[in-house]
Design an enzyme around this catalytic site. Structure first.
Site, mmCIF file in Angstrom:
data_model
loop_
_atom_site.group_PDB
_atom_site.id
_atom_site.type_symbol
_atom_site.label_atom_id
_atom_site.label_comp_id
_atom_site.label_asym_id
_atom_site.label_seq_id
_atom_site.Cartn_x
_atom_site.Cartn_y
_atom_site.Cartn_z
ATOM 1 N N TYR A 164 -38.266 62.917 -22.650
ATOM 2 C CA TYR A 164 -38.427 62.866 -21.186
ATOM 3 C C TYR A 164 -39.750 63.517 -20.757
ATOM 4 C CZ TYR A 164 -36.854 63.662 -16.294
ATOM 5 O OH TYR A 164 -36.719 63.699 -14.931
ATOM 6 N N LYS A 168 -42.697 61.684 -18.742
ATOM 7 C CA LYS A 168 -43.023 62.144 -17.395
ATOM 8 C C LYS A 168 -44.487 62.552 -17.265
ATOM 9 C CE LYS A 168 -39.388 61.438 -14.962
ATOM 10 N NZ LYS A 168 -39.437 60.285 -14.051
HETATM 11 P P1 NAD Z 1 -30.206 59.728 -10.430
HETATM 12 O O1 NAD Z 1 -29.603 59.594 -11.788
HETATM 13 O O2 NAD Z 1 -29.335 60.188 -9.319
HETATM 14 O O3 NAD Z 1 -30.881 58.370 -9.971
HETATM 15 C C1 NAD Z 1 -31.573 57.534 -10.850
HETATM 16 C C2 NAD Z 1 -31.197 56.107 -10.551
HETATM 17 O O4 NAD Z 1 -31.954 55.240 -11.400
HETATM 18 C C3 NAD Z 1 -29.705 55.812 -10.836
HETATM 19 O O5 NAD Z 1 -29.098 55.281 -9.685
HETATM 20 C C4 NAD Z 1 -29.742 54.819 -11.985
HETATM 21 O O6 NAD Z 1 -28.696 53.855 -11.946
HETATM 22 C C5 NAD Z 1 -31.109 54.171 -11.803
HETATM 23 N N1 NAD Z 1 -31.612 53.581 -13.042
HETATM 24 C C6 NAD Z 1 -31.568 54.109 -14.288
HETATM 25 N N2 NAD Z 1 -32.126 53.267 -15.170
HETATM 26 C C7 NAD Z 1 -32.530 52.178 -14.479
HETATM 27 C C8 NAD Z 1 -33.191 50.976 -14.833
HETATM 28 N N3 NAD Z 1 -33.517 50.705 -16.111
HETATM 29 N N4 NAD Z 1 -33.474 50.084 -13.865
HETATM 30 C C9 NAD Z 1 -33.124 50.318 -12.568
HETATM 31 N N5 NAD Z 1 -32.487 51.445 -12.170
HETATM 32 C C10 NAD Z 1 -32.198 52.364 -13.111
HETATM 33 O O7 NAD Z 1 -31.450 60.724 -10.607
HETATM 34 P P2 NAD Z 1 -32.454 61.373 -9.533
HETATM 35 O O8 NAD Z 1 -32.347 62.842 -9.670
HETATM 36 O O9 NAD Z 1 -32.320 60.758 -8.197
HETATM 37 O O10 NAD Z 1 -33.854 60.961 -10.192
HETATM 38 C C11 NAD Z 1 -34.802 60.129 -9.567
HETATM 39 C C12 NAD Z 1 -36.118 60.294 -10.294
HETATM 40 O O11 NAD Z 1 -36.597 61.637 -10.140
HETATM 41 C C13 NAD Z 1 -36.043 60.044 -11.798
HETATM 42 O O12 NAD Z 1 -37.214 59.400 -12.230
HETATM 43 C C14 NAD Z 1 -35.981 61.438 -12.375
HETATM 44 O O13 NAD Z 1 -36.433 61.485 -13.699
HETATM 45 C C15 NAD Z 1 -36.889 62.174 -11.411
HETATM 46 N N6 NAD Z 1 -36.671 63.624 -11.368
HETATM 47 C C16 NAD Z 1 -35.579 64.140 -10.770
HETATM 48 C C17 NAD Z 1 -35.444 65.524 -10.724
HETATM 49 C C18 NAD Z 1 -34.297 66.170 -10.038
HETATM 50 O O14 NAD Z 1 -34.318 67.418 -9.896
HETATM 51 N N7 NAD Z 1 -33.300 65.424 -9.583
HETATM 52 C C19 NAD Z 1 -36.395 66.354 -11.325
HETATM 53 C C20 NAD Z 1 -37.497 65.782 -11.913
HETATM 54 C C21 NAD Z 1 -37.645 64.409 -11.921
#
Ligand code: NAD
Length: 305
Positions: A164, A168
């Site tokens: 990851y 990223k």
């Molecule tokens: P989440 O799991 O709630 O949402 C991610 C969504 O992406 C899910 O609804 C999932 O079904 C969808 N998804 C996964 N694979 C997919 C694909 N191949 N095609 C289409 N949709 C797909 O997670 P989140 O926390 O909302 O994360 C959103 C973004 O932010 C991600 O890229 C994550 O890596 C990044 N991020 C989040 C955090 C955090 O603190 N939540 C921190 C750093 C980075």
């Protein structure tokens, strides 16, 4: 100040069935945009049964509030189909939020090729495929806004997340290049490292911290970055819980030696401290920043071996 609006614009949000993506979709629809709500409805680790429902629920919510939205259920690895949904339904694409993501956390010792490949596919290839398909439209209309999603794990490393983290930080280099290539077409790309409560973080953070990290609070930064009046391009931001900050590369004043046969390990070791001396740093933004140093080195006398 009047509220920022996106009337007449088309926004594609990947992974918009839950978490941050859902908040983006609801916001942009409430501010006049037509939204493509993409989500394949997979599990946190990728794979699992695809469920169309998550995207449909968000679309229904937008429509019930009087907004415009259409669902797309393709994986981001088929990004061209997602952009096609925007073109077929609304005739254009203005803003792309590369947000979809999964985790395959495991210590590096136990990491399997599949853990690595799936993470690279969804985050890196997925972001590429969506941006690549949107690009000709952006260039033609001389307008485009992209926000890619990095993570603190990518910027700093994180235990159990070698796959990851690598994906990223790739988002940073990808964004910087899109920003440079897009600038003259009024295409701006920026990258965010969010921190927010979602299914990604709910098992690793305590409830009181999660309560202070509502996913809604990432939305205002993204809203500013993709607005037509925003000049911001090629920048890295961290955001969460009401805090927003910009990050940039810092270069130490460094060690500059003559590059000839006196440039030996011993010559470097003698002056090692200055390699990591950040007292008078520089903030490079491109390869060209390095060339001045090279010229200086060529003018120097031999090193003390
Ligand atoms: P989440 O799991 O709630 O949402 C991610 C969504 O992406 C899910 O609804 C999932 O079904 C969808 N998804 C996964 N694979 C997919 C694909 N191949 N095609 C289409 N949709 C797909 O997670 P989140 O926390 O909302 O994360 C959103 C973004 O932010 C991600 O890229 C994550 O890596 C990044 N991020 C989040 C955090 C955090 O603190 N939540 C921190 C750093 C980075």
């Amino acid at each position: 100040m009047s509220e920022l609006r996106y009337d007449g614009q088309v926004v594609v949000v990947t992974g918009a069935g839950g978490g941050l993506g859902k908040q983006y979709a609801l916001f942009f629809a409430s501010r006049g945009a037509s939204v493509v709500v993409n989500d394949l409805g997979g599990g946190l680790k990728g794979g699992g049964n695809s469920s169309r429902k998550t995207a449909d629920i968000v679309v229904d919510e937008i429509k019930a509030a009087g907004g415009k939205a259409v669902a797309n259920y393709d994986s981001v690895t088929n990004g061209d189909k997602i952009i096609e949904t925007a073109i077929q339904n609304y005739g254009r694409i203005d803003i792309l939020l590369n947000n979809a993501g999964i985790l395959r956390d495991v210590s590096f010792k136990n990491m399997k090729d599949q853990d690595w490949d799936l993470i690279m596919d969804v985050h890196v290839k997925g972001s590429y495929k969506c941006a690549r398909a949107a690009w000709p439209h952006f260039r033609k209309q001389k307008f485009g806004r992209v926000v890619n999603t990095a993570s603190a794990a990518g910027l700093f490393g994180s235990f159990g997340q070698a796959n990851y983290s690598a994906a990223k930080l790739a988002m940073v280099g990808f964004t910087e290049t899109l920003a440079k290539e897009g600038a003259k077409y009024n295409i701006h790309a920026n990258v965010i490292a969010p921190i927010a409560a979602s299914r990604m973080t709910e098992t690793v953070m305590p409830p009181d911290i999660l309560a202070a990290l509502k996913p809604d609070w990432i939305v205002p930064l993204v809203a500013v970055l993709v607005h037509k009046d925003s000049e911001e391009n090629g920048a890295i931001f961290e955001a969460g819980g009401g805090h927003i900050a910009k990050l940039r590369w810092e270069r130490s004043s460094g060690l500059l030696l003559k590059a000839d046969d006196s440039y030996t390990p011993g010559a470097i070791l003698k002056k090692w401290d200055s390699v990591s001396d950040f007292k008078t740093p520089e903030y490079p933004t491109g390869v060209a920043d390095f060339m001045g140093l090279l010229e200086k080195s060529m003018e120097m006398g031999p090193n003390d071996k």
